[in-house]
Design an enzyme around this catalytic site. Structure first.
Site, mmCIF file in Angstrom:
data_model
loop_
_atom_site.group_PDB
_atom_site.id
_atom_site.type_symbol
_atom_site.label_atom_id
_atom_site.label_comp_id
_atom_site.label_asym_id
_atom_site.label_seq_id
_atom_site.Cartn_x
_atom_site.Cartn_y
_atom_site.Cartn_z
ATOM 1 N N LEU A 1 0.701 -1.215 -0.072
ATOM 2 C CA LEU A 1 0.126 -0.011 -0.031
ATOM 3 C C LEU A 1 0.735 1.262 -0.238
ATOM 4 O O LEU A 1 2.081 1.255 0.688
ATOM 5 C CB LEU A 1 -0.815 -0.044 1.249
ATOM 6 C CG LEU A 1 -1.894 -0.949 1.163
ATOM 7 C CD1 LEU A 1 -2.574 -0.927 2.688
ATOM 8 C CD2 LEU A 1 -2.960 -0.878 0.368
ATOM 9 N N GLU A 60 -8.534 7.691 8.474
ATOM 10 C CA GLU A 60 -8.088 7.792 6.890
ATOM 11 C C GLU A 60 -7.627 6.306 6.924
ATOM 12 O O GLU A 60 -6.711 5.727 7.637
ATOM 13 C CB GLU A 60 -6.735 8.695 6.878
ATOM 14 C CG GLU A 60 -7.123 10.083 7.008
ATOM 15 C CD GLU A 60 -7.575 10.455 8.563
ATOM 16 O OE1 GLU A 60 -8.633 11.321 8.584
ATOM 17 O OE2 GLU A 60 -6.796 10.017 9.539
ATOM 18 N N LEU A 61 -8.135 5.409 6.013
ATOM 19 C CA LEU A 61 -7.836 4.169 5.509
ATOM 20 C C LEU A 61 -6.375 3.834 5.464
ATOM 21 O O LEU A 61 -5.673 4.525 4.462
ATOM 22 C CB LEU A 61 -8.430 3.898 4.542
ATOM 23 C CG LEU A 61 -8.347 2.155 4.020
ATOM 24 C CD1 LEU A 61 -8.827 1.177 5.022
ATOM 25 C CD2 LEU A 61 -9.088 1.893 2.789
ATOM 26 N N ASP A 62 -5.652 3.139 6.410
ATOM 27 C CA ASP A 62 -4.478 2.686 6.131
ATOM 28 C C ASP A 62 -3.523 3.793 6.147
ATOM 29 O O ASP A 62 -2.198 3.722 5.606
ATOM 30 C CB ASP A 62 -4.068 1.758 4.931
ATOM 31 C CG ASP A 62 -4.807 0.411 5.150
ATOM 32 O OD1 ASP A 62 -4.897 -0.176 6.143
ATOM 33 O OD2 ASP A 62 -5.291 0.021 3.993
ATOM 34 N N GLU A 63 -3.557 4.674 6.675
ATOM 35 C CA GLU A 63 -2.866 6.132 7.014
ATOM 36 C C GLU A 63 -2.387 6.342 8.374
ATOM 37 O O GLU A 63 -1.889 7.470 8.540
ATOM 38 C CB GLU A 63 -3.521 7.248 6.157
ATOM 39 C CG GLU A 63 -3.818 7.024 4.706
ATOM 40 C CD GLU A 63 -2.657 6.953 3.994
ATOM 41 O OE1 GLU A 63 -1.259 7.334 4.369
ATOM 42 O OE2 GLU A 63 -2.799 6.259 2.890
#
Length: 282
Positions: A194, A224-227
């Site tokens: 990612l 925040e998705l995968d952040e």
């Protein structure tokens, strides 16, 4: 003697270490380990101190002393007894490698946590979980049922008094509302491709591009998705001879290693949030 871990952050200035160590010395506490870091970009000071207090030391009085010091230095602080183990609720889907690794590490004494329950949107890993004597809750996500399912999960977090939720390859996106209710208390693991290879079959996408390094990232979950703030990353070199299935096998090992370290460091109070990053006192 009772051991404690003190973690703190505050605006950087002279005298912080002296003030903290002096306070502990005045109360007969012996410092066993001390680490500190000054972020020159933000002007923030971070510190982790593990210390032993004499038998009979009043913990409330100790907390009161740090509470009195906090306004003077602008401290955000936390004090934890090392004898108090973190209570962990694990969420998982069908892939059991990270779950199996965490269960084994806890039972073998390699990970000083208490896994209190496992929640899954599939029934597949019930036999593995129950073989360790741990409760398994199958909470499927039906059409339009994410909010109801997440409410059930939060009820279980409260019921088991879970300190932290670990997403051990839980393949559902958590809502903003869920994340907001557990800030700094949800740890996720994902492949390190990612954001390059999103969506289905990331290892097949990576194989098609001929990647030379694969790995995994453990991080705190935010809206925040995968952040979220990264805790740990693990990598391995690969080459053209390896198939997508080979890459997946290597990736699973990397995921287990990165997640286990992240959970351990969280349980040992070695991680301090620094905006969108973390300070990890290994």
């Amino acid at each position: 003697m009772t051991e404690y871990v003190l973690t703190l952050s505050c605006p950087d200035r002279p005298g912080i270490v002296a003030a903290v160590s002096g306070l502990l010395a005045e109360r007969g506490c012996n410092i066993l380990e001390s680490q500190q870091f000054s972020d020159l970009d933000t002007g923030t000071f971070f510190m982790r101190v593990q210390f032993a207090a004499l038998a009979g030391t009043d913990e409330d009085a100790l907390r009161g002393a740090f509470g009195a010091l906090a306004p003077e230095l602008g401290l955000e602080w936390r004090l934890d007894a090392t004898s108090t183990r973190e209570r962990v609720l694990i969420m998982v889907s069908k892939g059991g490698h990270c779950l199996n690794d965490l269960l084994y590490r806890q039972r073998s004494g390699l990970l000083a946590i208490d896994i209190v329950a496992v929640v899954s949107n599939h029934p597949d890993l019930r036999p593995l979980t129950q073989s360790y004597g741990i409760d398994y809750h199958h909470l499927p996500v039906g059409p339009g049922g994410k909010a109801a399912q997440e409410t059930e999960v939060l009820t279980l977090v409260e019921h088991y008094r879970a300190d932290v939720v670990v997403l051990a390859r839980y393949m559902q996106i958590l809502s903003d509302e869920f994340c907001a209710k557990l800030p700094g208390r949800v740890i996720n693991i994902h492949h390190s491709f990612l954001p390059s290879f999103k969506g289905a079959k990331p290892y097949h996408q990576a194989h098609a591009r001929g990647v030379k390094v694969i790995g995994a990232t453990a991080h705190y979950v935010t809206a925040e998705l995968d952040e979220g703030p990264i805790i740990e990353q693990e990598i391995a070199r690969v080459d053209h001879t390896q198939s997508p299935e080979d890459l997946m096998a290597v990736g699973r090992d990397m995921e287990c290693l990165a997640l286990a370290r992240a959970v351990r460091w969280h349980a040992e109070h070695r991680i301090l949030l620094n905006g969108s990053k973390t300070v990890v006192f290994r």
